[in-house]
Design an enzyme around this catalytic site. Structure first.
Site, short mmCIF file in Angstrom:
data_model
loop_
_atom_site.label_atom_id
_atom_site.label_comp_id
_atom_site.label_asym_id
_atom_site.label_seq_id
_atom_site.Cartn_x
_atom_site.Cartn_y
_atom_site.Cartn_z
N SER A 256 -4.33 -71.36 38.79
CA SER A 256 -2.91 -71.64 39.03
C SER A 256 -2.69 -73.12 39.25
CB SER A 256 -2.42 -70.88 40.26
OG SER A 256 -3.02 -71.40 41.44
N LYS A 257 -1.40 -73.51 39.28
CA LYS A 257 -1.05 -74.91 39.49
C LYS A 257 -1.56 -75.41 40.84
CE LYS A 257 3.07 -74.91 36.56
NZ LYS A 257 4.54 -75.08 36.50
N ARG A 258 -1.68 -74.50 41.80
CA ARG A 258 -2.13 -74.90 43.14
C ARG A 258 -3.57 -75.42 43.13
NH1 ARG A 258 0.69 -70.27 44.13
NH2 ARG A 258 -1.20 -68.99 44.19
N SER A 259 -4.32 -75.11 42.07
CA SER A 259 -5.71 -75.57 42.00
C SER A 259 -5.79 -77.08 41.87
CB SER A 259 -6.43 -74.91 40.81
OG SER A 259 -5.93 -75.44 39.59
#
Length: 493
Positions: A256-259
């Site tokens: 995900s973008k949070r990575s």
């Protein structure tokens, strides 16, 4: 034999996710491995998710990664337009939807939001799940349909899928997959705003553009039976499906973008080089028969066989990507390396030092470009350091022996006029031989005094060559002073 034609059909919704880049890469490799065509199509019919500037990102990313399309919005191959909103303006999707309505394979649906919500089911107490549409509007009379249309009543057009029997489709990776038709929803083909759904537009566009192989993520496996039924409804040949495995993070959760490294641009900003990213992404779910890992784009084209794509989720191993990037940096032409490295060097080094020589020292020691800072900061300023660093079991050094070495070599370094690496090394080697000690016994304390670090790019004489006569001597004297204080304090105890 039909010429292979693949396409990359991204939606302009922001930065290019690693999964999308892999889809583009695999589609490109499949086409180029067989001497086929690779098309770019912009799917911008979801206006709510459209992001300004995202189309430019798509073009820039494909150009930078070398995935050059043969046809697209900027390269008309005779089957355009290549932008879905432009295709929508021609009325092409509505035309084909109405063809299906006329043949009883699709129908107008006038159900409002309230009725659709009434079809939801309660799951696990309070969680709602939408059930399969009940075909209510399929049974409207022609008169009722005409009246609703004349009154301008909002509608969608739905696919008329069977309730009984099964549908089987073949995927090159997952094999034959059969589903019960009772599980197939009458999916929407044309939305209430007149735009086609992603699924419907894909089928129409892929057929009209002659796409032979469709590459996409395995999250679309469940939609494939509906695609097939559309192809069959039109009497069109079904393309070869290649569904790619999910990409997960190291905790086996969807990337995900949070990575922080889910997009191509994220990785470039973090100091990765494009060639390494492309190479790494190619291996997210595929490997060549010979298990080679470092491959150029040309080598990937030569080796790529989509039949070797794995079914299992591919783990985005950040550590492996960094290692691979380091290998690309080591092999990089020095001038290109220096051009990329220079902003990182000048961000740290403000003194008048030879940046190219510093770059030469770090080139084989970094994995990503931001690593440069921690390797070179001592050139700008000697950090505070622990005297215990002078003690090294392998080199057989301690504070006392280091103090003696530094005091011995100080007058030699003061008298030395040639501060080139070779000349300094030759002079210190004579001292080593004269005193019957090992090289490290002398070089370790000198390097420690010069850098204040246990690990440095380059040895003592390379560092002195860059620091120059005056700064090198200043740091050696500073080291002597520190060691004297330490030794005297120890003696007092």
């Amino acid at each position: 034999m039909t010429k292979i034609r693949t396409r990359f059909a991204p939606s302009p919704t922001g930065r290019m996710h690693v999964g999308n880049l892999r889809t583009a890469l695999y589609a490109y490799l499949i086409a180029k491995h067989e001497g086929g065509d690779f098309l770019l199509r912009i799917e911008d019919t979801d206006q709510e998710r459209y992001v300004e500037g995202a189309v430019d990102i798509i073009y820039r990313t494909l150009k930078n990664t070398g995935l050059i399309h043969d046809e697209g919005p900027d390269k008309d191959g005779g089957v355009g337009p290549y932008v879905q909103s432009d295709r929508q303006a021609t009325g092409i999707y509505l035309k084909y939807a109405r063809q299906l309505i006329a043949e009883g394979k699709a129908y107008y649906c006038f159900c409002d939001k309230a009725r659709l919500e009434s079809l939801t089911q309660v799951v696990d107490g309070d969680e709602k799940a939408i059930s399969v549409y009940d075909k209510h509007c399929l049974h409207l009379s022609k008169e009722e349909i005409d009246r609703n249309l004349a009154e301008g009543k909002p509608y969608v057009i739905r696919q008329n899928n069977p309730n009984e029997g099964t549908t089987t489709f073949h995927d090159e990776i997952y094999g034959d997959i059969t589903v019960d038709n009772s599980e197939l929803d009458d999916m929407i083909l044309i939305k209430s705003d007149g735009y086609p759904t992603y699924n419907f537009a894909n089928v129409i566009d892929d057929h009209l553009m002659g796409i032979t192989h469709v590459v996409r993520g395995n999250e679309y496996l469940s939609s494939s039976p509906k695609y097939n039924r559309l192809y069959e409804a039109f009497g069109w040949e079904v393309p070869v499906y290649v569904h790619c495995p999910l990409i997960t993070d190291e905790e086996h959760k969807k990337l995900s973008k949070r990575s922080g490294h889910s997009s191509y641009e994220d990785l470039i900003e973090q100091g990765f080089v494009t060639e390494a990213v492309v190479n790494f992404v190619a291996l997210l779910g595929w490997s060549p028969e010979d298990n080679q890992e470092i491959m150029s784009l040309d080598e990937l084209i030569n080796k790529f066989d989509y039949r070797h794509i794995s079914k299992s989720p591919a783990v985005f191993d950040y550590t492996k990507l960094k290692w691979m990037n380091g290998e690309y940096i080591k092999a990089m032409d020095f001038d290109k390396f220096y051009e990329i490295a220079k902003p990182y060097l000048t961000d740290v080094i403000k003194k008048d030092l030879d940046l190219k020589k510093i770059a030469g020292l770090v080139k084989t020691r970094i994995e990503i470009f931001p690593d440069i800072k921690d390797h070179i900061d001592f050139f700008e300023k000697l950090p505070e350091y622990d005297i215990g660093m002078y003690t090294h079991k392998k080199m057989k050094t301690n504070a006392e022996s280091s103090l003696k070495v530094l005091m011995d070599v100080l007058p030699l370094l003061e008298a030395q006029e040639d501060y080139s690496n070779d000349a300094l090394y030759a002079m210190l080697s004579e001292y080593v031989e004269r005193n019957g000690v090992k090289n490290g016994y002398v070089m370790w304390p000198i390097r420690t005094a010069l850098s204040g670090k246990q690990m440095t790019p380059g040895g003592a004489t390379e560092i002195m060559e860059i620091l120059g006569h005056d700064e090198s001597l200043r740091r050696i004297r500073d080291g002597i002073s520190r060691l004297k204080n330490s030794v005297n304090t120890e003696e007092e105890r």
